[in-house]
Write a protein that holds these residues in place. Sequence first.
Motif, PDB file in Angstrom:
ATOM      1  N   LEU A   1       0.834  -1.202   0.000  1.00 38.44           N
ATOM      2  CA  LEU A   1       0.000   0.000   0.000  1.00 38.44           C
ATOM      3  C   LEU A   1       0.873   1.257   0.000  1.00 38.44           C
ATOM      4  CD1 LEU A   1      -2.756  -0.980   2.589  1.00 38.44           C
ATOM      5  CD2 LEU A   1      -3.105  -0.570   0.138  1.00 38.44           C
ATOM      6  N   ASP A   2       1.938   1.213   0.759  1.00 36.62           N
ATOM      7  CA  ASP A   2       2.905   2.312   0.823  1.00 36.62           C
ATOM      8  C   ASP A   2       3.480   2.578  -0.571  1.00 36.62           C
ATOM      9  OD1 ASP A   2       4.863   4.144   1.557  1.00 36.62           O
ATOM     10  OD2 ASP A   2       5.758   2.877   3.095  1.00 36.62           O
ATOM     11  N   LEU A   3       3.884   1.516  -1.252  1.00 34.86           N
ATOM     12  CA  LEU A   3       4.425   1.658  -2.605  1.00 34.86           C
ATOM     13  C   LEU A   3       3.391   2.285  -3.541  1.00 34.86           C
ATOM     14  CD1 LEU A   3       6.605   1.170  -4.750  1.00 34.86           C
ATOM     15  CD2 LEU A   3       5.740  -1.172  -4.975  1.00 34.86           C
ATOM     16  N   GLU A   4       2.157   1.865  -3.417  1.00 36.24           N
ATOM     17  CA  GLU A   4       1.114   2.399  -4.293  1.00 36.24           C
ATOM     18  C   GLU A   4       0.967   3.915  -4.146  1.00 36.24           C
ATOM     19  OE1 GLU A   4      -2.402   0.190  -3.436  1.00 36.24           O
ATOM     20  OE2 GLU A   4      -1.651  -1.654  -4.352  1.00 36.24           O
ATOM     21  N   GLN A   5       1.171   4.434  -2.930  1.00 37.13           N
ATOM     22  CA  GLN A   5       1.056   5.878  -2.724  1.00 37.13           C
ATOM     23  C   GLN A   5       2.196   6.636  -3.401  1.00 37.13           C
ATOM     24  OE1 GLN A   5      -1.956   6.355  -1.333  1.00 37.13           O
ATOM     25  NE2 GLN A   5      -1.791   4.114  -1.252  1.00 37.13           N
ATOM     26  N   GLU A   6       3.305   5.960  -3.656  1.00 37.69           N
ATOM     27  CA  GLU A   6       4.461   6.603  -4.295  1.00 37.69           C
ATOM     28  C   GLU A   6       4.369   6.592  -5.821  1.00 37.69           C
ATOM     29  OE1 GLU A   6       6.860   8.201  -2.762  1.00 37.69           O
ATOM     30  OE2 GLU A   6       6.056   7.725  -0.773  1.00 37.69           O
TER      31      GLU A   6
ATOM     32  N   GLY B   1       6.751 -10.193  -5.464  1.00 41.19           N
ATOM     33  CA  GLY B   1       5.693 -10.370  -6.465  1.00 41.19           C
ATOM     34  C   GLY B   1       4.778  -9.157  -6.527  1.00 41.19           C
ATOM     35  N   GLY B   2       4.452  -8.598  -5.353  1.00 45.20           N
ATOM     36  CA  GLY B   2       3.614  -7.413  -5.304  1.00 45.20           C
ATOM     37  C   GLY B   2       4.298  -6.198  -5.911  1.00 45.20           C
ATOM     38  N   ILE B   3       5.602  -6.094  -5.705  1.00 47.12           N
ATOM     39  CA  ILE B   3       6.357  -4.989  -6.303  1.00 47.12           C
ATOM     40  C   ILE B   3       6.346  -5.106  -7.828  1.00 47.12           C
ATOM     41  CG2 ILE B   3       8.673  -4.002  -6.574  1.00 47.12           C
ATOM     42  CD1 ILE B   3       9.147  -4.820  -3.588  1.00 47.12           C
ATOM     43  N   ARG B   4       6.606  -6.311  -8.329  1.00 47.11           N
ATOM     44  CA  ARG B   4       6.626  -6.532  -9.787  1.00 47.11           C
ATOM     45  C   ARG B   4       5.281  -6.188 -10.422  1.00 47.11           C
ATOM     46  NH1 ARG B   4       9.060 -11.476  -7.962  1.00 47.11           N
ATOM     47  NH2 ARG B   4      11.331 -11.436  -8.269  1.00 47.11           N
ATOM     48  N   ALA B   5       4.200  -6.442  -9.698  1.00 47.73           N
ATOM     49  CA  ALA B   5       2.861  -6.190 -10.239  1.00 47.73           C
ATOM     50  C   ALA B   5       2.514  -4.705 -10.271  1.00 47.73           C
ATOM     51  CB  ALA B   5       1.817  -6.940  -9.405  1.00 47.73           C
ATOM     52  N   ARG B   6       3.289  -3.887  -9.549  1.00 43.13           N
ATOM     53  CA  ARG B   6       2.925  -2.479  -9.396  1.00 43.13           C
ATOM     54  C   ARG B   6       3.828  -1.503 -10.139  1.00 43.13           C
ATOM     55  NH1 ARG B   6       0.982  -5.362  -5.373  1.00 43.13           N
ATOM     56  NH2 ARG B   6      -0.923  -4.671  -4.263  1.00 43.13           N
ATOM     57  N   ILE B   7       5.070  -1.889 -10.402  1.00 44.24           N
ATOM     58  CA  ILE B   7       5.995  -0.955 -11.046  1.00 44.24           C
ATOM     59  C   ILE B   7       6.969  -1.742 -11.916  1.00 44.24           C
ATOM     60  CG2 ILE B   7       7.621  -0.963  -9.088  1.00 44.24           C
ATOM     61  CD1 ILE B   7       8.033   2.071  -9.667  1.00 44.24           C
ATOM     62  N   PRO B   8       7.310  -1.236 -13.099  1.00 46.87           N
ATOM     63  CA  PRO B   8       8.223  -1.978 -13.978  1.00 46.87           C
ATOM     64  C   PRO B   8       9.624  -2.091 -13.373  1.00 46.87           C
ATOM     65  CG  PRO B   8       7.063  -0.232 -15.176  1.00 46.87           C
ATOM     66  CD  PRO B   8       6.806  -0.006 -13.727  1.00 46.87           C
ATOM     67  N   LEU B   9      10.235  -3.247 -13.563  1.00 49.99           N
ATOM     68  CA  LEU B   9      11.594  -3.498 -13.095  1.00 49.99           C
ATOM     69  C   LEU B   9      12.509  -3.677 -14.295  1.00 49.99           C
ATOM     70  CD1 LEU B   9      10.923  -6.157 -10.283  1.00 49.99           C
ATOM     71  CD2 LEU B   9      10.747  -3.665 -10.143  1.00 49.99           C
ATOM     72  N   HIS B  10      13.732  -3.151 -14.200  1.00 51.13           N
ATOM     73  CA  HIS B  10      14.706  -3.379 -15.257  1.00 51.13           C
ATOM     74  C   HIS B  10      15.101  -4.859 -15.279  1.00 51.13           C
ATOM     75  CE1 HIS B  10      15.577   0.546 -16.920  1.00 51.13           C
ATOM     76  NE2 HIS B  10      15.637   1.067 -15.704  1.00 51.13           N
ATOM     77  N   PRO B  11      15.237  -5.460 -16.460  1.00 55.70           N
ATOM     78  CA  PRO B  11      15.674  -6.857 -16.528  1.00 55.70           C
ATOM     79  C   PRO B  11      17.037  -7.028 -15.845  1.00 55.70           C
ATOM     80  CG  PRO B  11      14.913  -6.088 -18.672  1.00 55.70           C
ATOM     81  CD  PRO B  11      14.994  -4.878 -17.790  1.00 55.70           C
ATOM     82  N   GLY B  12      17.177  -8.100 -15.087  1.00 58.69           N
ATOM     83  CA  GLY B  12      18.457  -8.397 -14.440  1.00 58.69           C
ATOM     84  C   GLY B  12      18.826  -7.461 -13.309  1.00 58.69           C
ATOM     85  N   LEU B  13      17.837  -6.783 -12.731  1.00 56.35           N
ATOM     86  CA  LEU B  13      18.155  -5.834 -11.660  1.00 56.35           C
ATOM     87  C   LEU B  13      18.717  -6.564 -10.439  1.00 56.35           C
ATOM     88  CD1 LEU B  13      15.005  -4.476  -9.786  1.00 56.35           C
ATOM     89  CD2 LEU B  13      15.100  -6.699 -10.890  1.00 56.35           C
ATOM     90  N   GLU B  14      19.492  -5.833  -9.663  1.00 54.78           N
ATOM     91  CA  GLU B  14      20.070  -6.357  -8.422  1.00 54.78           C
ATOM     92  C   GLU B  14      19.025  -6.273  -7.316  1.00 54.78           C
ATOM     93  OE1 GLU B  14      24.128  -4.899  -6.823  1.00 54.78           O
ATOM     94  OE2 GLU B  14      22.611  -3.771  -5.693  1.00 54.78           O
ATOM     95  N   ILE B  15      18.799  -7.408  -6.628  1.00 56.03           N
ATOM     96  CA  ILE B  15      17.870  -7.443  -5.487  1.00 56.03           C
ATOM     97  C   ILE B  15      18.636  -7.990  -4.282  1.00 56.03           C
ATOM     98  CG2 ILE B  15      15.703  -8.328  -4.569  1.00 56.03           C
ATOM     99  CD1 ILE B  15      14.694  -8.687  -7.419  1.00 56.03           C
ATOM    100  N   THR B  16      18.901  -7.109  -3.319  1.00 60.12           N
ATOM    101  CA  THR B  16      19.701  -7.453  -2.145  1.00 60.12           C
ATOM    102  C   THR B  16      18.809  -7.658  -0.930  1.00 60.12           C
ATOM    103  OG1 THR B  16      21.558  -6.112  -2.956  1.00 60.12           O
ATOM    104  CG2 THR B  16      21.576  -6.690  -0.623  1.00 60.12           C
ATOM    105  N   LEU B  17      19.156  -8.635  -0.111  1.00 55.68           N
ATOM    106  CA  LEU B  17      18.497  -8.837   1.176  1.00 55.68           C
ATOM    107  C   LEU B  17      19.551  -8.961   2.256  1.00 55.68           C
ATOM    108  CD1 LEU B  17      15.395 -10.793   2.124  1.00 55.68           C
ATOM    109  CD2 LEU B  17      17.505 -11.510   3.240  1.00 55.68           C
ATOM    110  N   GLU B  18      19.381  -8.224   3.343  1.00 57.12           N
ATOM    111  CA  GLU B  18      20.294  -8.327   4.480  1.00 57.12           C
ATOM    112  C   GLU B  18      19.927  -9.543   5.327  1.00 57.12           C
ATOM    113  OE1 GLU B  18      21.687  -3.737   5.356  1.00 57.12           O
ATOM    114  OE2 GLU B  18      19.986  -4.551   6.486  1.00 57.12           O
TER     115      GLU B  18
END
Length: 389
Positions: free
Chosen positions: A48-53, A85-102
């Motif tokens: 929901l936060d992402l949607e507001q942005e 999955g929710g992020i992908r459904a809401r905003i386009p992602l560049h192919p091969g983007l870096e996704i980091t998790l701590e």
Amino acid sequence: MINLSTLPPLSLYVHLPWCVQKCPYCDFNSHEVKDRVPEQDYVDCLLLDLEQELPQVWGRHISSIFIGGGTPSLFSAGAIEQLLGGIRARIPLHPGLEITLEANPGTVDAKHFAGYLAAGVNRLSIGIQSFDNEKLKSLGRIHDSAMAIQAMQIAVATGFENINLDLMFGLPHQDNQAMLKDLQQAIALGPTHISHYQLTIEPNTLFYQQPPALPDDDRIFQAQLQCRDLLASAGYAQYEVSAFAQAGKQCRHNLNYWRFGDYIGIGAGAHGKISHATAGVRRYSKIRHPQEYLGRKASTDFIQTHSTLVAQDLSFEFMLNALRLYETIPLSLFSERTGVASHKIDSVLQKADDLGWLHYDQDGISTTENGKRFLNDVVELFLPGNEND
């Protein structure tokens, strides 16, 4: 008025604020888990936060995602999969983007790592800090040396090919030999990236209230030089004040910060920066406390602070980030990211050059060795009021 001819790359930062226990040196927005992490409610709020942005960034693509904390590895692989999955459904992602998790070595196993990889995480940042059990205990860490080594080994065996290890130096009662020994152990594990940074005492931490005995500045500086040489000989090039990477393995997400790129921030206490072609650069932060953040689900108003940077602020803001880098910064990048003509800072650049802190010519700006050591002083030269009229 600020006019930007080109908008910068756009990243996404996601803050997961819970941890098992608060470390005495930590001034990040992290909160001890009282019972359980409210995964589903929090992921719902994040989306929901992402949607507001989204109205602020229509037509733009995300170039990197960083999931930080807190301890993101307290979240299940299923929750991370739902989030991505929710992020992908809401905003386009560049192919091969870096996704980091701590990840914290005390909260992960093979099942966690396999699930994160399957969800789309392709870079891990493992918070080890030290391989000395006594030092880990003094830092309030929940893992020991064996768990740290095992976490790295499991991550590699799971299939992660891009892994950062966080390591601290200048710890309580730590001598130079111990600092080098920690770094040698980290290098032996073969990460692609090492974040090697000095312990600093920050306000609003337990260490600030009860300061530990730290090595003196001269000892730390000498150890830092030895560690830098060791990293270079092992194939890790320094590209930022505290970041070392194998060839091609620099953290793309952090590079976007340091090059004054844009980033959406979602989650409790997250910060964001969004540039607009003619409306300036907007900074904001989200509601800081997790329970209050979750309480905004119905209203979807997650903003705590917001401001628009004026032209006089932008030179300082740009240099505050860019001068951390060990690369030459093109003057064209300064103008492109700030909308300020580079001749506006000619006198400041000349002063820094005369002091031996910066070198600049038609190719761009670079920080000298002396400038790197006194970086705060260099950056202060660019505070509002020091530009040319």
